[in-house]
Structure formats: structure tokens, C-alpha cells
Design a protein around this motif. Structure first.
Motif, PDB file in Angstrom:
ATOM      1  N   PHE A 173      49.877 -70.793  59.710  1.00 36.58           N
ATOM      2  CA  PHE A 173      50.015 -69.966  58.511  1.00 36.58           C
ATOM      3  C   PHE A 173      49.122 -68.755  58.784  1.00 36.58           C
ATOM      4  O   PHE A 173      49.425 -67.972  59.651  1.00 36.58           O
ATOM      5  CB  PHE A 173      49.618 -70.741  57.252  1.00 36.58           C
ATOM      6  N   ARG A 204      46.040 -69.435  59.699  1.00 40.31           N
ATOM      7  CA  ARG A 204      45.402 -70.061  60.851  1.00 40.31           C
ATOM      8  C   ARG A 204      46.283 -71.237  61.286  1.00 40.31           C
ATOM      9  O   ARG A 204      47.227 -71.621  60.562  1.00 40.31           O
ATOM     10  CB  ARG A 204      43.984 -70.533  60.491  1.00 40.31           C
ATOM     11  N   VAL A 238      47.470 -74.771  61.540  1.00 39.48           N
ATOM     12  CA  VAL A 238      47.221 -75.994  60.764  1.00 39.48           C
ATOM     13  C   VAL A 238      47.825 -77.233  61.428  1.00 39.48           C
ATOM     14  O   VAL A 238      47.451 -78.361  61.116  1.00 39.48           O
ATOM     15  CB  VAL A 238      47.710 -75.867  59.297  1.00 39.48           C
ATOM     16  N   PRO A 247      42.503 -86.886  57.273  1.00 40.96           N
ATOM     17  CA  PRO A 247      41.913 -86.478  55.992  1.00 40.96           C
ATOM     18  C   PRO A 247      42.743 -85.390  55.317  1.00 40.96           C
ATOM     19  O   PRO A 247      43.665 -84.835  55.932  1.00 40.96           O
ATOM     20  CB  PRO A 247      40.532 -85.945  56.389  1.00 40.96           C
ATOM     21  N   ASN A 248      42.432 -85.076  54.064  1.00 39.65           N
ATOM     22  CA  ASN A 248      43.141 -84.015  53.356  1.00 39.65           C
ATOM     23  C   ASN A 248      43.097 -82.733  54.181  1.00 39.65           C
ATOM     24  O   ASN A 248      42.060 -82.389  54.744  1.00 39.65           O
ATOM     25  CB  ASN A 248      42.502 -83.741  51.994  1.00 39.65           C
ATOM     26  N   GLY A 249      44.234 -82.049  54.242  1.00 39.36           N
ATOM     27  CA  GLY A 249      44.277 -80.761  54.934  1.00 39.36           C
ATOM     28  C   GLY A 249      44.411 -80.868  56.438  1.00 39.36           C
ATOM     29  O   GLY A 249      44.299 -79.868  57.150  1.00 39.36           O
ATOM     30  N   SER A 250      44.663 -82.089  56.961  1.00 33.87           N
ATOM     31  CA  SER A 250      44.733 -82.220  58.423  1.00 33.87           C
ATOM     32  C   SER A 250      46.114 -81.875  58.979  1.00 33.87           C
ATOM     33  O   SER A 250      46.320 -81.903  60.188  1.00 33.87           O
ATOM     34  CB  SER A 250      44.319 -83.633  58.847  1.00 33.87           C
ATOM     35  N   GLY A 251      47.075 -81.602  58.084  1.00 38.81           N
ATOM     36  CA  GLY A 251      48.377 -81.122  58.556  1.00 38.81           C
ATOM     37  C   GLY A 251      49.521 -82.128  58.443  1.00 38.81           C
ATOM     38  O   GLY A 251      50.597 -81.895  58.990  1.00 38.81           O
ATOM     39  N   LYS A 252      49.304 -83.220  57.703  1.00 45.05           N
ATOM     40  CA  LYS A 252      50.332 -84.264  57.614  1.00 45.05           C
ATOM     41  C   LYS A 252      51.599 -83.746  56.910  1.00 45.05           C
ATOM     42  O   LYS A 252      52.705 -83.873  57.429  1.00 45.05           O
ATOM     43  CB  LYS A 252      49.781 -85.495  56.869  1.00 45.05           C
ATOM     44  N   SER A 253      51.403 -83.170  55.717  1.00 40.45           N
ATOM     45  CA  SER A 253      52.571 -82.706  54.948  1.00 40.45           C
ATOM     46  C   SER A 253      53.276 -81.566  55.668  1.00 40.45           C
ATOM     47  O   SER A 253      54.513 -81.477  55.638  1.00 40.45           O
ATOM     48  CB  SER A 253      52.143 -82.232  53.554  1.00 40.45           C
ATOM     49  N   THR A 254      52.512 -80.706  56.323  1.00 43.76           N
ATOM     50  CA  THR A 254      53.122 -79.597  57.071  1.00 43.76           C
ATOM     51  C   THR A 254      53.982 -80.159  58.210  1.00 43.76           C
ATOM     52  O   THR A 254      55.080 -79.666  58.471  1.00 43.76           O
ATOM     53  CB  THR A 254      52.027 -78.660  57.627  1.00 43.76           C
ATOM     54  N   GLU A 290      52.037 -90.158  51.430  1.00 45.23           N
ATOM     55  CA  GLU A 290      51.033 -90.750  50.536  1.00 45.23           C
ATOM     56  C   GLU A 290      51.692 -91.592  49.430  1.00 45.23           C
ATOM     57  O   GLU A 290      51.519 -91.304  48.236  1.00 45.23           O
ATOM     58  CB  GLU A 290      50.171 -89.648  49.896  1.00 45.23           C
TER      59      GLU A 290
HETATM   60  N1  LIG Z   1      52.273 -72.475  52.584  1.00 43.57           N
HETATM   61  C1  LIG Z   1      51.031 -72.484  53.070  1.00 43.57           C
HETATM   62  N2  LIG Z   1      50.375 -71.333  53.304  1.00 43.57           N
HETATM   63  C2  LIG Z   1      49.126 -71.319  53.824  1.00 43.57           C
HETATM   64  N3  LIG Z   1      48.432 -72.425  54.147  1.00 43.57           N
HETATM   65  C3  LIG Z   1      49.030 -73.618  53.938  1.00 43.57           C
HETATM   66  C4  LIG Z   1      50.361 -73.713  53.390  1.00 43.57           C
HETATM   67  N4  LIG Z   1      50.694 -75.018  53.311  1.00 43.57           N
HETATM   68  C5  LIG Z   1      49.624 -75.720  53.779  1.00 43.57           C
HETATM   69  N5  LIG Z   1      48.631 -74.864  54.146  1.00 43.57           N
HETATM   70  C6  LIG Z   1      47.327 -75.254  54.715  1.00 43.57           C
HETATM   71  O1  LIG Z   1      47.571 -76.063  55.849  1.00 43.57           O
HETATM   72  C7  LIG Z   1      46.570 -77.063  55.983  1.00 43.57           C
HETATM   73  C8  LIG Z   1      47.243 -78.396  56.151  1.00 43.57           C
HETATM   74  O2  LIG Z   1      47.840 -78.757  54.924  1.00 43.57           O
HETATM   75  P1  LIG Z   1      48.722 -80.075  54.750  1.00 43.57           P
HETATM   76  O3  LIG Z   1      49.179 -80.118  53.322  1.00 43.57           O
HETATM   77  O4  LIG Z   1      49.742 -80.125  55.806  1.00 43.57           O
HETATM   78  O5  LIG Z   1      47.640 -81.193  55.024  1.00 43.57           O
HETATM   79  P2  LIG Z   1      47.687 -82.729  54.640  1.00 43.57           P
HETATM   80  O6  LIG Z   1      47.100 -83.454  55.796  1.00 43.57           O
HETATM   81  O7  LIG Z   1      49.069 -83.124  54.211  1.00 43.57           O
HETATM   82  O8  LIG Z   1      46.676 -82.791  53.443  1.00 43.57           O
HETATM   83  P3  LIG Z   1      46.826 -83.414  51.986  1.00 43.57           P
HETATM   84  O9  LIG Z   1      46.670 -84.884  52.169  1.00 43.57           O
HETATM   85  O10 LIG Z   1      45.700 -82.799  51.242  1.00 43.57           O
HETATM   86  O11 LIG Z   1      48.190 -82.989  51.481  1.00 43.57           O
HETATM   87  C9  LIG Z   1      45.701 -76.949  54.754  1.00 43.57           C
HETATM   88  O12 LIG Z   1      44.530 -76.240  55.092  1.00 43.57           O
HETATM   89  C10 LIG Z   1      46.535 -76.157  53.792  1.00 43.57           C
HETATM   90  O13 LIG Z   1      45.729 -75.396  52.917  1.00 43.57           O
END
Ligand SMILES: Nc1ncnc2c1ncn2[C@@H]1O[C@H](COP(=O)(O)OP(=O)(O)OP(=O)(O)O)[C@@H](O)[C@H]1O
Length: 300
Positions: A14, A16, A18, A37-44, A154
Motif C-alpha cells: 500500500f 508500505r 504489508v 498478530p494484528n496487522g501482519s497481513g492475513k486479511s490482505t 478470524e
Molecule cells: N486499503 C489499505 N490501505 C492502506 N493500508 C492498508 C489497507 N488495508 C490494510 N492495510 C494495512 O496493511 C497491514 C496489514 O493489514 P491486514 O488487515 O492484512 O492485517 P491482518 O493480519 O489481517 O490484521 P487484523 O487481524 O488486524 O485484521 C496493516 O498495517 C493495515 O493497516
């Protein structure tokens, strides 16, 4: 083993990065955990694999076919967001609407409601359902078109302990039907209980990928106590069987070397021969949680 999914050097930037150059394979019939952990990129990662997020680079193959087209999506049941159904309609009617959209015969509705334990409550309106029941209905909905793979982001978030156990049992029953499951979770304990395989993400990097039992297959450690722990500590160090021995409260913790196989009775006997008699001795294994924390620490 038949490969359901193969991910190669997948990256998303994005502002940076992710998700950073991750690669892994998913084999048919197993339950995979995407742990981080939260924000580690799973949902992306899920977003890219389901074609809702464009990757920056890298590729993936579902059932040997590059990318995710509409035919592939029909083989995947995904729950990515909070369950969203019509609140004033019954569970059954809500699923009829989904079945219409997916082109699935209505007789599947009772089958999937049975799988998630909601058959008796199918006439109740969605708004009367507990959070756990709503989540179970979402799983039922994702199963309507007989998917070969299920992706769950989750799935136990926000549920009480009973709800968590119910979802766990449902997931394990679905897996027994031969459906491949990929679950994202930040709960280490959950992954350990449900999954056969795990991909550990840290700040977008994959730092472990493999079987859960191999990750937990360390030799473990002993907890010990004697009248004189200083003597005990010296004796343990001189045996050469441990990578580390250190005090924890009034106990000593001795980490067994990977190439050593020592039973509690043989250790007890060895120490007794040196005149050290133990008042406490237990052999333990590190939990996935400790292993995970170790992994995360080691990559710093
Ligand atoms: N559309 C977007 N634009 C900019 N940054 C994004 C976007 N979507 C996600 N991010 C960033 O990408 C990183 C990974 O997010 P992601 O949701 O994939 O993590 P996650 O492991 O699923 O965490 P969580 O359990 O909190 O959902 C985070 O820092 C988030 O802020």
C-alpha cells in the motif's frame, strides 16, 4: 498429495509493504492456519487470493490454475467479514436468498444447517440469533454450494468460550468431509487446536510454514526442585543434556537439547547417583505460543 493452492512470492504494497514475498502451498484435505498478530497481513493475503485486492507482485494457483476466476470462486466458500443477513427474515429464508444467488438447490439448506447445528432454529429470525449462531449461519451459507475449500478470517472473533468450542467442532467436522480449510487467526491456541499446518506471518513476512506437530516437536523441558538448587543447577549443567538451565521462581527450568532423549526417571536416577534428591520433577513441552514467540523473537 494434491495441491489446492500454491502461492509464489506474493507481495502487496500500500504505502508500505504489508505482505512481503510470501510463498506457501496448501494440500487437499488439511486445515491450514494463517497465524499472525494484528496487522501482519492475513486479511490482505486473503483479499489477494480472492481477487478483491490487487497484488503488487507474485502469483498464485488455485487447483493448478493461475489467479482466481469466477469458476474458481465457485469452489471456495469464504467468510471474510462479519455475517450480514436480513435481520427480520428467518435463517432458512436468508439461506434461500443466498441459494438463489448461487444457483444451489434448496435441499442443501437443511443439510448445511444440520452441519452447523442450527436446523432446529431455522425458523427463527436472524436478529434473534446470538453472535455465535450468526457466525455458524455464515459458515452454513458459505457451505451451500459444496465448496472444495473454505477460507475463514478470524472465525471465533468476539465469541464466548462456548461459542468458540462450537465453531471449532464445526470446523473439525467440515474438515472430516475432506474440505480443505484455511483459517486466519491471531490466537495461537486456536491454531494449535484446529490446524494440521500453519503459516506464521510477522509484519508481512512468512517466518514459518509447515506442520503444527513439527513446530511443536521440540524435546521439551524439565521443571525441577531440590533442597539445594545451586547444587542441582551445577549438576544439570555438567550433564550436557540441556541447552539452558535457569531458575524460574523456586524451580529450575532445564531445556532439553534437540539431539537428547531423556526420561524423567533416568534424570532422577542420574541426579540421585550424585546425591541430589528432587522434591519436584516434571517434564513439559513448549506450547505453540512459546514456539511462536521464540520464532518472532529470533527474526528480530
Ligand atoms: N486499503 C489499505 N490501505 C492502506 N493500508 C492498508 C489497507 N488495508 C490494510 N492495510 C494495512 O496493511 C497491514 C496489514 O493489514 P491486514 O488487515 O492484512 O492485517 P491482518 O493480519 O489481517 O490484521 P487484523 O487481524 O488486524 O485484521 C496493516 O498495517 C493495515 O493497516
Amino acid at each position: 498429495m494434491e495441491k489446492v493452492l500454491s502461492v509464489k512470492n506474493l507481495t502487496k504494497k500500500f504505502k508500505r509493504i504489508v505482505v512481503n514475498n510470501i510463498s506457501f502451498d496448501v494440500e487437499k484435505g488439511n486445515v491450514y492456519g494463517l497465524l499472525g498478530p494484528n496487522g501482519s497481513g492475513k486479511s490482505t493475503t486473503f483479499g489477494m487470493l480472492l481477487s478483491t485486492i490487487n497484488p503488487t507482485s507474485g502469483e498464485w494457483y488455485w487447483f493448478g490454475k493461475k489467479g482466481t476466476d469466477s469458476d474458481t470462486l465457485k469452489k471456495i466458500g469464504a467468510i471474510i467479514e462479519q455475517p450480514n443477513f436480513y435481520p427480520y427474515l428467518s435463517a432458512e429464508t436468508n439461506l434461500k436468498i443466498v441459494a438463489e444467488i448461487k444457483g444451489t438447490p434448496f435441499h442443501r439448506i437443511d443439510e448445511v444447517l444440520q452441519t452447523v447445528g442450527l436446523l432446529e432454529r431455522k425458523k427463527d429470525t436472524f436478529k434473534t440469533y446470538s453472535l455465535g449462531m450468526k457466525q455458524r449461519l455464515a459458515i452454513a451459507s458459505a457451505m451451500l454450494n459444496n465448496p472444495e475449500v473454505m477460507i475463514l478470517d478470524e472465525p471465533t472473533n468476539g465469541l464466548d468460550p462456548e461459542g468458540i468450542i462450537q465453531i471449532r467442532e464445526i470446523i473439525s467436522n467440515i474438515a472430516k468431509q475432506g474440505i480443505t480449510i484455511i483459517i486466519a487467526s491471531h490466537l495461537l491456541d486456536e491454531i494449535e487446536k484446529i490446524c494440521s499446518h500453519v503459516i506464521v506471518l510477522k509484519e508481512g513476512n512468512s517466518i514459518y510454514c509447515g506442520r503444527v506437530d513439527e513446530m511443536t516437536a521440540n524435546n521439551g523441558y524439565f521443571e525441577l526442585k531440590a533442597d539445594n538448587n545451586t547444587l542441582l543447577l551445577n549438576a544439570l549443567n555438567s550433564l550436557g543434556w540441556f541447552t539452558a538451565v535457569h531458575p524460574e521462581g523456586d524451580l529450575l527450568k532445564a531445556q532439553i537439547r534437540d539431539d537428547a532423549s531423556i526420561s524423567a526417571s533416568s534424570l532422577n536416577q542420574k541426579l540421585a547417583e550424585q546425591g541430589i534428591f528432587l522434591s519436584h520433577l516434571t517434564k513439559k513441552k513448549m506450547s505453540l505460543e512459546s514456539q511462536f514467540l521464540e520464532l518472532v523473537k529470533n527474526t528480530n
